[in-house]
Design an enzyme around this catalytic site. Structure first.
Site, short mmCIF file in Angstrom:
data_model
loop_
_atom_site.label_atom_id
_atom_site.label_comp_id
_atom_site.label_asym_id
_atom_site.label_seq_id
_atom_site.Cartn_x
_atom_site.Cartn_y
_atom_site.Cartn_z
N THR A 112 16.82 -21.75 18.53
CA THR A 112 17.60 -22.89 18.01
C THR A 112 16.78 -23.67 16.99
O THR A 112 15.55 -23.64 17.02
CB THR A 112 18.00 -23.82 19.18
OG1 THR A 112 18.89 -24.82 18.70
CG2 THR A 112 16.80 -24.48 19.80
N THR A 126 22.67 -23.66 20.36
CA THR A 126 21.63 -22.65 20.57
C THR A 126 22.25 -21.29 20.82
O THR A 126 23.26 -21.18 21.51
CB THR A 126 20.84 -23.04 21.83
OG1 THR A 126 20.21 -24.28 21.60
CG2 THR A 126 19.83 -22.01 22.24
N SER A 137 22.47 -24.00 13.04
CA SER A 137 21.77 -24.49 14.23
C SER A 137 20.71 -23.52 14.72
O SER A 137 20.10 -23.75 15.76
CB SER A 137 22.78 -24.72 15.36
OG SER A 137 23.37 -23.50 15.71
N GLY A 191 19.76 -30.90 25.11
CA GLY A 191 18.59 -30.36 25.79
C GLY A 191 17.93 -31.33 26.76
O GLY A 191 17.43 -30.92 27.81
N THR A 250 22.84 -24.27 26.73
CA THR A 250 23.02 -24.86 25.40
C THR A 250 23.55 -26.28 25.60
O THR A 250 24.01 -26.64 26.68
CB THR A 250 23.99 -24.01 24.55
OG1 THR A 250 24.07 -24.58 23.23
CG2 THR A 250 25.38 -23.97 25.14
N GLY A 251 23.46 -27.06 24.55
CA GLY A 251 23.93 -28.44 24.64
C GLY A 251 22.80 -29.43 24.52
O GLY A 251 21.75 -29.12 23.95
N ARG A 269 10.57 -33.82 17.89
CA ARG A 269 11.39 -33.60 19.10
C ARG A 269 11.47 -32.11 19.46
O ARG A 269 11.66 -31.26 18.61
CB ARG A 269 12.79 -34.15 18.85
CG ARG A 269 13.72 -34.05 20.07
CD ARG A 269 14.63 -32.85 20.00
NE ARG A 269 15.63 -32.85 21.07
CZ ARG A 269 16.42 -31.81 21.34
NH1 ARG A 269 16.34 -30.71 20.63
NH2 ARG A 269 17.28 -31.87 22.33
#
Ligand code: ASP
Length: 337
Positions: free
Chosen positions: A214, A196, A94, A250, A247-248, A224
């Site tokens: 990331t 990330t 990632s 976005g 993180t997660g 994207r």
């Protein structure tokens, strides 16, 4: 255990949601994982400087950052060097080299960095350059701009001596090919492929810097860009107050300008922990929020060296190196239902 191994044997708990053409899912951890994650909740206590915190289980990265800090280096150098460890780790799918590609097979990186003066630099949709965080730093230090994108960012990196290389490793290519066959362009985005590396540090002088890097959501649409390179969303640093990194998913972080929000909440007197919790509540309490189907996590530090972390779902963690202890700390979380 490295964070990449977290879901090796994990089973999907069944939540899934189409977001655009992408299925967002959450993953239950294995019992082995549960054992390896320190049982402690987030530590809000004061501690001595220097300190470094990072999203997820990245002990090698925080070790590197602390080496820099202990040697008298700046927080800025520490977060850059720490992030580079994960960018170079090909097993990490990632971040940097070996990151999972978009649905067309292109690995595209987003990264940013911010220093104690509030200077910042960022790169988006960067191809073929492993150390996106260092390119972001060059943008900050060597240009009058904050953000460079795509081909321009790559050409800038090459002009600064970065080497072009193919970031799509055999393992990530294989995963992408399998995804294409099995998922029919509906990838399951889970904890494994949205993590990330975000890092915040305070150096011996008490100055704060932060960075994040990331490859974004695996199998995203071409073009994207997530929250991670967006100053204020993926990262924000105010040397008088503190810093936060996200993180997660976005898109959800961008919609609430999450990291800036956390820092502003700390400015109003909230602890890092309280501020992270409030920022998560802004997401989950939106009318029609479908938070059950995606993860967001924040980590934060204030000027006193207090830290916090919080996420929507279980199994988000923070790595913290302070007072000679480098450990993974399991984050508290909202969705206990
Ligand atoms: N926040 C990143 C993004 O949306 C993904 C991640 O945290 O892994 O691009």
């Amino acid at each position: 255990m490295k964070r990449r191994n977290f879901i090796k044997n994990a089973s999907l708990t069944g939540v899934g949601l189409a977001v655009g053409n992408t299925l967002i899912g959450c993953v239950e951890k294995t019992s082995e994982d549960k054992k390896t994650v320190a049982a402690a909740t987030t530590d809000g206590s004061n501690g001595s400087l220097p300190l470094v915190i990072a999203t997820w289980h990245v002990i090698d990265a925080t070790t590197k950052a602390m080496e820099v800090l202990e040697a008298g280096g700046t927080a800025l150098d520490a977060v850059e060097q720490g992030c580079r460890v994960e960018e170079a780790n090909e097993k990490g799918q990632s971040v940097g080299k070996g990151g999972l590609p978009d649905r067309d097979g292109n690995v595209t990186l987003d990264a940013c960095i911010m220093d104690k003066h509030g200077n910042c630099g960022s790169v988006v949709y960067l191809k073929d350059i492993t150390h996106a965080v260092s390119v972001a730093r060059k943008v900050m230090e060597d240009t009058p701009h904050v953000m460079l994108a795509g081909e321009g960012a790559k050409q800038f990196a090459l002009s600064k001596g970065f080497e072009a290389e193919d970031l799509l490793t055999d393992a990530s290519k294989k995963a992408w090919e399998e995804w294409k066959v099995k998922s029919e362009y509906k990838p399951i985005i889970n904890i494994e492929n949205h993590d990330t590396i975000g890092m915040l540090a305070i150096d011996k002088n008490g100055d704060i810097s932060g960075a994040c890097t990331t490859s974004g959501l695996a199998y995203k649409l071409g073009g994207r860009v997530g929250d991670s390179p967006i100053i204020g969303s993926g990262l924000f640093v105010d040397n008088e107050i503190g810093a936060c990194v996200a993180t997660g998913l976005g898109e959800e972080v961008v919609k609430t300008v999450g990291s800036f929000l956390v820092v502003e909440l700390m400015r109003q007197g909230k602890s890092p922990q309280e501020a992270c919790e409030e920022a998560i509540s802004r997401i989950v309490n939106k009318p029609n929020s479908n938070y059950k189907n995606f993860q967001v996590g924040y980590i934060a530090v204030n000027k006193k060296g207090e830290t916090g972390s919080y996420s929507i779902h279980q199994w988000f963690s923070m790595t913290k190196f302070q007072d000679g202890v480098n450990e993974q700390i399991q984050s508290d979380y909202f969705n206990k239902a």
